[in-house]
Design a protein around this motif. Structure first.
Motif, PDB file in Angstrom:
ATOM      1  N   PHE A  69      13.472   6.784  10.890  1.00  0.00           N
ATOM      2  CA  PHE A  69      11.984   6.317  10.111  1.00  0.00           C
ATOM      3  C   PHE A  69      12.218   5.718   8.903  1.00  0.00           C
ATOM      4  CE2 PHE A  69       8.266   6.569   7.688  1.00  0.00           C
ATOM      5  CZ  PHE A  69       7.654   5.765   8.553  1.00  0.00           C
ATOM      6  N   ASN A  70      11.932   4.420   8.501  1.00  0.00           N
ATOM      7  CA  ASN A  70      11.982   4.710   6.973  1.00  0.00           C
ATOM      8  C   ASN A  70      10.944   3.370   7.107  1.00  0.00           C
ATOM      9  OD1 ASN A  70      12.557   4.429   4.767  1.00  0.00           O
ATOM     10  ND2 ASN A  70      14.612   3.998   4.251  1.00  0.00           N
ATOM     11  N   GLY A  71      10.808   2.561   5.460  1.00  0.00           N
ATOM     12  CA  GLY A  71       9.847   1.368   5.076  1.00  0.00           C
ATOM     13  C   GLY A  71      10.079   1.239   4.291  1.00  0.00           C
ATOM     14  N   GLU A  72       9.093  -0.058   3.816  1.00  0.00           N
ATOM     15  CA  GLU A  72       8.864  -0.915   2.508  1.00  0.00           C
ATOM     16  C   GLU A  72       7.754   0.027   1.930  1.00  0.00           C
ATOM     17  OE1 GLU A  72      11.665  -3.737   1.462  1.00  0.00           O
ATOM     18  OE2 GLU A  72      13.016  -3.433   2.603  1.00  0.00           O
ATOM     19  N   ASP A  73       6.740  -0.990   1.309  1.00  0.00           N
ATOM     20  CA  ASP A  73       5.742  -0.697   0.493  1.00  0.00           C
ATOM     21  C   ASP A  73       4.789  -1.301   1.686  1.00  0.00           C
ATOM     22  OD1 ASP A  73       6.233  -3.322  -0.639  1.00  0.00           O
ATOM     23  OD2 ASP A  73       5.952  -2.363  -2.496  1.00  0.00           O
ATOM     24  N   ASP A  74       5.145  -2.437   2.303  1.00  0.00           N
ATOM     25  CA  ASP A  74       3.914  -2.982   3.195  1.00  0.00           C
ATOM     26  C   ASP A  74       4.402  -2.797   4.509  1.00  0.00           C
ATOM     27  OD1 ASP A  74       6.304  -4.830   3.124  1.00  0.00           O
ATOM     28  OD2 ASP A  74       5.314  -6.716   2.265  1.00  0.00           O
ATOM     29  N   HIS A  75       5.561  -2.041   5.114  1.00  0.00           N
ATOM     30  CA  HIS A  75       5.717  -2.082   7.256  1.00  0.00           C
ATOM     31  C   HIS A  75       6.582  -1.005   6.743  1.00  0.00           C
ATOM     32  CE1 HIS A  75       9.757  -4.272   4.916  1.00  0.00           C
ATOM     33  NE2 HIS A  75      10.231  -3.236   6.195  1.00  0.00           N
TER      34      HIS A  75
ATOM     35  N   ALA B 184      17.506   2.712   7.919  1.00  0.00           N
ATOM     36  CA  ALA B 184      18.001   3.609   6.641  1.00  0.00           C
ATOM     37  C   ALA B 184      18.490   2.939   5.176  1.00  0.00           C
ATOM     38  CB  ALA B 184      19.173   4.228   7.299  1.00  0.00           C
ATOM     39  N   ASN B 185      18.336   1.648   5.574  1.00  0.00           N
ATOM     40  CA  ASN B 185      18.477   0.295   4.284  1.00  0.00           C
ATOM     41  C   ASN B 185      17.403   0.235   3.850  1.00  0.00           C
ATOM     42  OD1 ASN B 185      21.356   1.312   4.719  1.00  0.00           O
ATOM     43  ND2 ASN B 185      22.545   0.302   5.111  1.00  0.00           N
ATOM     44  N   GLN B 186      16.761   0.426   3.863  1.00  0.00           N
ATOM     45  CA  GLN B 186      15.318  -0.173   4.122  1.00  0.00           C
ATOM     46  C   GLN B 186      15.131   0.458   2.222  1.00  0.00           C
ATOM     47  OE1 GLN B 186      12.627  -2.466   4.995  1.00  0.00           O
ATOM     48  NE2 GLN B 186      14.657  -2.637   6.390  1.00  0.00           N
ATOM     49  N   LYS B 187      14.363  -0.729   1.413  1.00  0.00           N
ATOM     50  CA  LYS B 187      13.917  -0.603   0.351  1.00  0.00           C
ATOM     51  C   LYS B 187      12.418   0.437  -0.173  1.00  0.00           C
ATOM     52  CE  LYS B 187      16.862  -4.850  -1.765  1.00  0.00           C
ATOM     53  NZ  LYS B 187      16.337  -6.234  -1.486  1.00  0.00           N
ATOM     54  N   ARG B 188      12.727   1.469   0.223  1.00  0.00           N
ATOM     55  CA  ARG B 188      11.898   2.269   0.119  1.00  0.00           C
ATOM     56  C   ARG B 188      11.578   2.543  -1.233  1.00  0.00           C
ATOM     57  NH1 ARG B 188      11.436   7.750   3.620  1.00  0.00           N
ATOM     58  NH2 ARG B 188       9.236   8.804   2.797  1.00  0.00           N
ATOM     59  N   PRO B 189      10.096   2.308  -2.048  1.00  0.00           N
ATOM     60  CA  PRO B 189       9.667   2.817  -3.015  1.00  0.00           C
ATOM     61  C   PRO B 189       9.361   3.925  -3.901  1.00  0.00           C
ATOM     62  CG  PRO B 189       7.758   2.280  -1.298  1.00  0.00           C
ATOM     63  CD  PRO B 189       9.156   2.221  -0.781  1.00  0.00           C
ATOM     64  N   GLY B 190       9.587   4.240  -5.146  1.00  0.00           N
ATOM     65  CA  GLY B 190       9.761   5.109  -5.388  1.00  0.00           C
ATOM     66  C   GLY B 190       8.394   6.041  -5.754  1.00  0.00           C
ATOM     67  N   PRO B 191       8.981   7.130  -6.220  1.00  0.00           N
ATOM     68  CA  PRO B 191       7.733   8.347  -5.966  1.00  0.00           C
ATOM     69  C   PRO B 191       6.312   7.069  -7.066  1.00  0.00           C
ATOM     70  CG  PRO B 191       9.194   9.374  -6.832  1.00  0.00           C
ATOM     71  CD  PRO B 191      10.192   7.855  -6.679  1.00  0.00           C
TER      72      PRO B 191
ATOM     73  N   VAL C 176       0.605  -0.775  -0.351  1.00  0.00           N
ATOM     74  CA  VAL C 176      -0.187   0.179   0.245  1.00  0.00           C
ATOM     75  C   VAL C 176       0.502   1.429  -0.029  1.00  0.00           C
ATOM     76  CG1 VAL C 176      -1.455   1.481   1.204  1.00  0.00           C
ATOM     77  CG2 VAL C 176      -1.640  -1.185   0.928  1.00  0.00           C
ATOM     78  N   LEU C 177       1.906   1.363   0.827  1.00  0.00           N
ATOM     79  CA  LEU C 177       2.350   2.164   1.254  1.00  0.00           C
ATOM     80  C   LEU C 177       3.768   2.997  -0.450  1.00  0.00           C
ATOM     81  CD1 LEU C 177       3.619   1.014   4.577  1.00  0.00           C
ATOM     82  CD2 LEU C 177       1.600   2.626   3.626  1.00  0.00           C
ATOM     83  N   ASN C 178       3.857   3.844  -0.630  1.00  0.00           N
ATOM     84  CA  ASN C 178       4.569   4.375  -1.517  1.00  0.00           C
ATOM     85  C   ASN C 178       5.419   5.870  -1.001  1.00  0.00           C
ATOM     86  OD1 ASN C 178       3.158   7.039  -1.554  1.00  0.00           O
ATOM     87  ND2 ASN C 178       2.226   6.605  -3.516  1.00  0.00           N
ATOM     88  N   ASP C 179       6.212   6.141  -1.510  1.00  0.00           N
ATOM     89  CA  ASP C 179       6.859   7.585  -1.102  1.00  0.00           C
ATOM     90  C   ASP C 179       6.314   8.737  -0.398  1.00  0.00           C
ATOM     91  OD1 ASP C 179      10.098   8.409  -0.246  1.00  0.00           O
ATOM     92  OD2 ASP C 179       9.308   9.746  -2.893  1.00  0.00           O
TER      93      ASP C 179
END
Length: 143
Positions: A62-68, A136-143, A35-38
């Motif tokens: 704080f950081n995250g990926e598309d599901d956490h 900080a190294n979580q694979k954050r989704p792009g915009p 669900v989550l995006n940048d």
């Protein structure tokens, strides 16, 4: 203070306590949906930082990926982790559902953003820089 005590600006002091407490929290989305995006993660970080500040805590990372999401929170000893978690999840879900309605409604079931469970770990053993790097190294989704 004792003669061997060296002042550390990172250690907090209260009337009757000296503390340096950190907790690593992980919240997953309901059904682990992507669900989550940048933009949502950026807003979620702002909201969670405000919630922490209102409770006398600091959102250190704080950081995250598309599901956490991962959080490193520095908190006072009087603040129960369950109280902190409930406020963080409740307030962030309210604002994210309100501000990203079109995006979230496609993905969510039963109007929930976060899974009712969470992960919490104290960070006494691992160096905080290691935990911060991991977050900080979580694979954050792009915009």
């Amino acid at each position: 203070m004792s003669p061997g005590w060296t002042s550390d600006p990172d250690i907090r002091r209260g009337r009757s306590v000296v503390h340096d407490l950190h907790v690593h929290l992980v919240f997953i989305t309901k059904y682990r949906r992507d669900v989550l995006n940048d933009a949502m993660l950026t807003r979620c970080e702002q909201v969670m930082a405000d919630v922490c500040a209102g409770m006398g805590a600091d959102l250190a990372e704080f950081n995250g990926e598309d599901d956490h999401v991962h959080l490193l929170v520095r908190h006072p000893p009087k603040l129960a982790i369950s109280t902190l978690v409930n406020s963080l999840k409740g307030v962030s879900a309210h604002y994210l559902r309100k501000e990203f309605t079109g995006h979230i409604n496609r993905h969510l079931m039963h109007g929930r953003l976060w899974s009712p469970s969470h992960f919490a770990a104290s960070c006494g053993e691992a160096p905080l820089e290691t935990v911060k790097q991991y977050i900080a190294n979580q694979k954050r989704p792009g915009p």
